[in-house]
Scaffold this active site. Structure first.
Site, PDB file in Angstrom:
ATOM      1  N   ASP A  11       0.854  -1.188   0.000  1.00 57.32           N
ATOM      2  CA  ASP A  11       0.000   0.000   0.000  1.00 57.32           C
ATOM      3  C   ASP A  11       0.892   1.241   0.000  1.00 57.32           C
ATOM      4  OD1 ASP A  11      -1.984   1.861   0.246  1.00 57.32           O
ATOM      5  OD2 ASP A  11      -2.988   0.899   1.928  1.00 57.32           O
ATOM      6  N   ASP A 105      -3.385   2.400  -5.789  1.00 58.14           N
ATOM      7  CA  ASP A 105      -2.249   2.445  -4.868  1.00 58.14           C
ATOM      8  C   ASP A 105      -2.097   1.190  -4.012  1.00 58.14           C
ATOM      9  OD1 ASP A 105      -4.518   2.820  -3.396  1.00 58.14           O
ATOM     10  OD2 ASP A 105      -3.804   4.557  -2.274  1.00 58.14           O
ATOM     11  N   GLU A 106      -2.729   0.086  -4.424  1.00 56.06           N
ATOM     12  CA  GLU A 106      -2.658  -1.159  -3.658  1.00 56.06           C
ATOM     13  C   GLU A 106      -2.360  -2.345  -4.562  1.00 56.06           C
ATOM     14  OE1 GLU A 106      -5.269  -2.132  -0.074  1.00 56.06           O
ATOM     15  OE2 GLU A 106      -6.500  -0.731  -1.216  1.00 56.06           O
TER      16      GLU A 106
END
Length: 394
Positions: A11, A105-106
């Protein structure tokens, strides 16, 4: 005996804020909110300096500023975040055999089997350091035997840290955490568990499965497994479809602009809803028209990554004007959204106000439950889904 799994969840910490700080280092260490406007916008992302005041994503910006009056509000940049996400994706793509991009974003990475040649935790640590060095972005990761546990480990490791939950230590790691730390466990379910005196995951671990099934039905099994770190969810390879489209053939050729716009608005709305349900964003719009003599024309344009029809519709209407010779009637019309990437509609939060976000969420819930077009814009109501022939293209 089943082989040990090594699942990594990555993350990028306060992603939008971190990207903005790369372009403006003066923001480092200061309370920052990414939003559309201070008056009517919502928080798309916020720095850790604001979170200690109770600020969080999707909160009305006006409310966030009451909690943290010194916060600096910045209007987000689609292009900057998309490019930063692309850079990180490329680094991961080059370094590991199997990964899944679950949002902008993961990421989930499966390192199972690599232990025969290399220590998985060391490999994940080196990957994290490479991403930090090459992008300048802070990043956290968790490694565990399953996806859910790895994500919970990441949340524990933030900000800018890393945690490995060794095999056999799952119960020990989970026990002291609050039940709200279980991803996907909603507020109402938590409140119901609180009513039974169950506050920590360790409390859940001591409860019999039969009790949870009696209270929550099938969801009780899910809760019981998550409290014990049981998760067999697989990593879905990063090779998604690249476009989504739909077409409409008229019974009689049409040359009325209002009718054509009604159809393309309805189609755009339908496709945008599909994107949101599948956690996708599009960065290219296209329109297709076919005249009565079967002559076919297409027109397309790039747009910032989005899954919102209110952003797409003006572009689609403009493409219709460019592609259509208005002296000729149209037999078929189609809309196509392409250059798709995985990512939630949160990337657009800084473009929208609180009312619009809630409207989309409400529309999607109703349409998911009762079928597409149960709720739609007035401009698209004349055309029902039964007239459409949607298809997906890989």
């Amino acid at each position: 005996m089943a082989a040990k799994r090594y699942i990594v969840h990555i993350d990028l910490d306060s992603f939008f804020v971190s990207v903005e700080r790369k372009f403006n280092p003066e923001l480092i260490g200061k309370p920052v909110i990414i939003s559309g406007s201070a008056e009517r916008g919502v928080v798309a992302s916020c720095s850790y300096e604001t979170r200690k005041f109770g600020v969080h994503s999707a909160m009305p910006t006006k409310q966030a500023l009451k909690l943290c009056p010194d916060a600096i509000v910045i209007h987000g940049s689609h292009d900057r975040y998309s490019e930063a996400s692309r850079q990180v994706t490329q680094i991961i793509h080059d370094a590991v055999p199997l990964y899944q991009k679950s949002s902008i974003d993961e990421f989930y990475i499966d390192l199972s089997g690599t232990e025969r040649f290399y220590e998985p935790y060391k490999l994940a640590s080196q990957l994290r350091q490479r991403i930090i060095k090459e992008t300048g972005l802070p990043i956290s990761f968790g490694m565990a035997s399953g996806k859910t546990l790895a994500k919970m480990a990441t949340n524990k490791a933030k900000p800018n840290g890393q945690i490995f939950v060794p095999h056999g230590k799952e119960l020990e790691f989970l026990a002291p955490l609050p039940i709200s730390a279980i991803p996907g466990l909603g507020e109402s379910t938590c409140n119901k568990l609180y009513a039974y005196g169950l506050e920590k995951i360790g409390d859940l671990q001591r409860v019999e499965l039969r009790f949870l099934e009696t209270v929550f039905g099938k969801a009780g099994t899910w809760i019981w497994e998550k409290a014990r770190g049981i998760d067999s969810g697989e990593i879905v390879p990063h090779s998604d479809r690249k476009s989504i489209s739909t077409e409409h053939t008229f019974n009689d050729n049409v040359s009325d602009k209002k009718t054509l716009e009604t159809v393309i608005i309805s189609m755009t709305e339908e496709l945008a809803g599909k994107l949101r349900r599948e956690n996708k964003l599009a960065s290219c719009l296209a329109i297709k028209i076919r005249y009565g003599n079967f002559e076919t024309h297409t027109q397309q344009e790039k747009i910032p990554l989005t899954a919102a029809e209110h952003i797409m519709i003006p572009g689609i209407k403009n493409l219709l004007s460019k592609a259509w010779n208005q002296s000729r009637s149209i037999r078929l019309i189609g809309v196509r959204l392409s250059q798709l990437t995985t990512g939630s509609y949160q990337i657009n939060l800084f473009e929208d106000n609180e009312e619009r976000i809630r409207l989309y969420q409400a529309m999607d819930r109703i349409n998911f439950k009762f079928g597409d077009k149960t709720v739609c814009r007035a401009a698209g109501m004349e055309i029902g889904t039964r007239n459409f022939n949607p298809f997906l293209k890989d």
